[in-house]
Write a protein that holds these residues in place. Sequence first.
Motif: not given
Length: 355
Positions: A331, A346, A352, A354
């Motif tokens: 993501r 960011e 991001k 997982d």
Amino acid sequence: MIIKTIEAKKVNLELLHPVVVAIGSIHSCETVVVKVETEEGIVGYGEGIGVTFVTGETVDTILSAVGVLKNELIGLDPFAIDHIHSVMDRTLIHNASAKAAIDIALYDIMGKHAKMPLYRLLGGIADQMETDLTVMIGTPEEMTEEALQIVGRGFHHIKIKAGLHSEEDVEAVRRIREAVGPHIHLKIDANQGWSAGDSIRIIQKMAELGVEAVEQPVPAWDIDGLAYIRSKSPIPIMADESCFSPQDAAKLVKKDAVDIINIKLMKCGGLYRALQINTIAETNGVRCMLGCMMESRISISAGAALVASRPNFIYGDLDSFFYFKESPEIRGGFTCTGPRLKLSEEYGLGIKVDF
């Protein structure tokens, strides 16, 4: 700061429909996500995806290559990017996608440590870029309908795949131009599908239809053919499969073979080598496009940051993520409004994962 661990795993990317080009077709897709962590606990993510008929890699060979490379890289400084590429190159020849995965993860770490988004770490001030969208090979009718859908989504640049049947290539472009009008930018990618002689004839017709660049008309090895075509062509000639490395770029500009080079992170080994290729091109008056294979948001975010940071990139061809269902495992990185990719503020890639 030193590298403590390097891990890699497969991630499935679900295609919305098959992707067909002149030298092959893709019906399913897996990518390799790489996680690099430093002793200070900073984590960077990268991605490697092989296309067997372009790079000769598969997800399994990439996983294997990362396993070999990590043994040589643990304990090194992630900021020592030139040294790290030297170590990777003397450890394994080729395997560019595996090297790209590690390279991208290291740039993610550098951005996070510097507390800067990647596009700013690379020296850029723009936080967004525009991509084209690709019309895949089909019947002229199917391709025209796809082009109209792309324009309906707000895209101004269309890349048209060609190279299987030259007369159908011309007919498809003619129909697309009539359908989308004169103000949409069209590029043609033959994926090595034409001969040098046929290319001249076809390109003349493409020029009459307002095509503004022709990509890789002849086989990758035929640099002399590219140079011959460029000397006769009324529109710019772009290399793709003919350029994997900075050394390839140097040969192309020395032979006056191209006007544009399509750089892909998976072909060249990541951002560090892409920057070298762009510098060689720019200092010789050659412009660049940043292209992609079938990468997820990880590599697309890295590529978009590169395009946004360097004005010599006149085109962005970073459309692969449009062909996937969104992965819940990956993501961020950018937001998308039509053709515009707005980069995350960011630190690092802004991704991001997982893992």
